[in-house]
Every structure is written in structure tokens, then in C-alpha cells.
Write a protein that holds these residues in place. Structure first.
Motif, PDB file in Angstrom:
ATOM      1  N   ALA A 140       0.938  -0.988   0.162  1.00 55.66           N
ATOM      2  CA  ALA A 140       0.014   0.017  -0.098  1.00 55.66           C
ATOM      3  C   ALA A 140       0.806   1.263  -0.029  1.00 55.66           C
ATOM      4  O   ALA A 140       2.203   1.242   0.450  1.00 55.66           O
ATOM      5  N   GLN A 194      -3.953   0.248  -2.129  1.00 52.60           N
ATOM      6  CA  GLN A 194      -3.340  -1.076  -1.895  1.00 52.60           C
ATOM      7  C   GLN A 194      -3.703  -2.091  -2.714  1.00 52.60           C
ATOM      8  O   GLN A 194      -4.791  -2.030  -3.394  1.00 52.60           O
ATOM      9  N   PHE A 203      -7.280  -1.788  -4.183  1.00 50.23           N
ATOM     10  CA  PHE A 203      -8.176  -0.826  -3.478  1.00 50.23           C
ATOM     11  C   PHE A 203      -8.009   0.728  -3.656  1.00 50.23           C
ATOM     12  O   PHE A 203      -6.745   0.930  -3.633  1.00 50.23           O
ATOM     13  N   ARG A 211     -10.172   4.618   8.490  1.00 46.35           N
ATOM     14  CA  ARG A 211      -9.768   4.372   7.471  1.00 46.35           C
ATOM     15  C   ARG A 211     -10.668   3.794   6.368  1.00 46.35           C
ATOM     16  O   ARG A 211     -11.403   2.975   6.963  1.00 46.35           O
ATOM     17  N   MET A 213     -11.328   1.791   2.926  1.00 46.27           N
ATOM     18  CA  MET A 213     -10.680   1.027   1.841  1.00 46.27           C
ATOM     19  C   MET A 213     -11.110   1.019   0.488  1.00 46.27           C
ATOM     20  O   MET A 213     -10.306   0.803  -0.444  1.00 46.27           O
ATOM     21  N   GLU A 214     -12.302   1.618   0.438  1.00 40.80           N
ATOM     22  CA  GLU A 214     -12.823   1.736  -1.063  1.00 40.80           C
ATOM     23  C   GLU A 214     -13.514   3.050  -0.934  1.00 40.80           C
ATOM     24  O   GLU A 214     -13.640   3.969  -0.275  1.00 40.80           O
TER      25      GLU A 214
END
Length: 291
Positions: A140, A194, A203, A211, A213-214
């Protein structure tokens, strides 16, 4: 016992979409300058620790405006050895945990897309436990614009890492990375990308008060390949995006850091870089020049 990948898996390219036809990474990466960056195992060294002078000697230099990389770029491997062994800031050392990972980082752009290429040799597995059954490797990177996040200019991604984040000793498993005083509207966030080897997926998210992720719209593709012991991962992202995406412009610098979860690791048990600068047609630690 370590599981081995099949020959088909080793040679396969693992990708997130083909992206638009206009997106084309450099045909010959050997002609693109590479920056050697050593990732190290950070143990329990959250933002609060690096600011505490009684435990971290560099806290005084940090207060004076020096960056973590100014002090530690050349000694990242040695720091990783001390931490992975339990000599320093790791209360529960993991047998067989790699202390550091040397990585080559390359960057380029074509006026519409940024291309980031990471290549490294898989460290020897010496018995570290498998934490993420789905993904032998994850990589990432995060970007931050203008130093709007406090200490982002100096500490790279450390502004997202706190003592109460999951997998820290005594922390709740539900607490993810976050930025204090975060505001997407004011640009106080990190742009996050990531790639996961087992899930064969990229991602596009961000780190603000939590956080995510999408939800980003800048990622075009994330492609990974393993050739023997060697990994290569290439991210393609649009220079512009939507909410949670840092807009990239020629002539400007951005705060940049990255991490690798090696050998099925998860949470804080990754290898991390110090904070560096990514320049778009601008001299920096890593410069993305137009191809």
C-alpha cells in the motif's frame, strides 16, 4: 509449514481491471530512475511514541522541523534488526520475522495518469505465523498534499498510526488508522491505495477520521507479478480523482510513504517506509517525469 504457490500463480499477472486504453505504463522501466528505499519492521512505534522525548531521541529534532528520513534513511535496516529482535519497541518479537525489505521505487506519468512501480525480493520465510490466510503479500502507499495533516511533512504515514489502533498492545480490534482533526473538505487526509496478492485486487480509499479502503475514483489498475523470489507491483492512478483522492499537478510535491505486509502479515506487523516526497515533474526523493 510455508505454503508454496503454484507455477501458474507465480507467473500470473494479478490485476484490477484493464483501465482505459489511454493508460499505458512506460514500455521500458529500465529507463526510469529508481529510488532505493529500505522498509523496516516498526514494532510498536506509533505517532505518540515518536513525539515522546524520553523514549525517542529524535523527538527533539522532530520539534525543530527535521524529518524522520533526514535522521534515519541510512539506518532503516539497522532499526529493523533492533526492533524485530525485540531489543527495542517490540514487546512480543515474532520468530522468523524479516527485519527489513529493500525496495526499488519508480514513478512516471503521461499527463493523465501516474504510474508507480515497486520491486523487491521476497525475504526468506523463517517461521513467522500466517496472519492473513487470503493474502501472502499486500502493498500500500499513501499520499498527502500540502502538509495539511499535522506532521505529514516530517513523519510520512506516521500521522495515521496511534497507540489505540488495532493490533497495538491493549487496543480495541475495531479501531483502524485515523488522522486527528481530519477533514476531507479541508484536505486533511491521506489518499490510500493497496494491492492484495491473494485476492487479486486493488483498493482505492483514504484515511481521515477512520480508514476507508474503497470509494476513491482515481485508481485505474493495480497489477502484481511474482517471478521466483522477485515481486513487481505497478499502480496506475489518474492524476485527478474525486473525494478522498489527492489531485496531482505538475511542478508540485506530495508527501509519500508505503508499506508491505509480507509473509501473510496483517495490521501493524508490516514493513514501512519513512516519509518521502513524490514530485510530479519536480525534483524530489521520487520524481514522476512525463514519458
Amino acid at each position: 509449514m510455508k505454503k508454496t504457490m503454484t507455477a501458474a500463480a507465480i507467473g500470473a499477472v494479478l490485476a484490477l481491471g484493464a483501465g482505459p486504453a489511454s493508460a499505458a505504463a512506460p514500455a521500458d522501466w529500465s529507463k526510469v530512475a529508481a529510488k532505493d528505499i529500505t522498509l523496516f519492521y516498526p514494532g510498536v512505534s506509533p505517532l505518540e511514541w515518536i513525539q515522546k522525548g524520553t523514549e525517542h531521541g529524535g523527538a527533539r529534532a522532530l520539534k525543530k522541523g527535521e524529518t524522520c528520513a533526514d535522521c534515519h534513511h541510512e539506518e532503516a535496516a539497522d532499526m529493523g534488526k533492533k526492533i524485530a529482535s525485540g531489543q527495542k519497541i517490540e514487546p512480543s518479537p515474532i520468530p522468523g520475522k524479516a527485519a527489513f525489505i529493500p525496495v526499488k521505487v519508480q514513478a512516471a506519468h503521461d499527463g493523465a495518469n501516474l504510474y508507480l512501480r515497486f520491486s523487491w525480493k521476497q525475504p526468506a520465510a523463517l517461521g513467522a505465523p500466517k496472519m492473513d490466510d487470503k493474502n501472502p503479500v499486500k502493498i500500500a502507499f499513501m499520499l498527502e498534499s500540502g502538509g495539511k495533516v499535522d506532521l505529514a511533512d516530517q513523519s510520512g504515514c506516521w500521522a495515521t498510526c496511534h497507540t489505540d489502533s488495532r493490533t497495538m498492545p491493549g487496543a480495541a480490534e475495531t479501531k483502524t488508522k485515523y488522522v486527528k482533526g481530519a477533514s476531507l473538505a479541508e484536505g486533511k487526509f491521506y489518499d490510500l491505495y493497496q494491492w492484495r496478492s491473494g485476492e487479486k485486487k486493488g483498493f482505492d480509499g483514504h484515511v481521515a477520521d477512520t480508514r476507508v479502503m474503497e470509494g476513491g475514483s482515481a485508481l485505474v489498475s493495480a497489477e502484481g507479478k511474482q517471478d521466483g523470489d522477485n515481486w513487481t507491483v505497478v499502480f496506475t492512478r489518474k492524476l485527478t480523482g474525486g473525494q478522498g483522492d489527492v489531485a496531482l499537478e505538475a511542478g508540485k510535491l506530495y508527501n509519500f510513504g508505503f508499506a508491505i505486509h509480507d509473509d501473510n502479515a496483517f495490521g501493524r506487523f508490516h514493513h514501512v517506509s519513512l516519509g518521502y516526497k513524490l514530485g510530479i515533474d519536480a525534483q524530489a526523493d521520487i520524481t514522476a517525469a512525463k514519458q
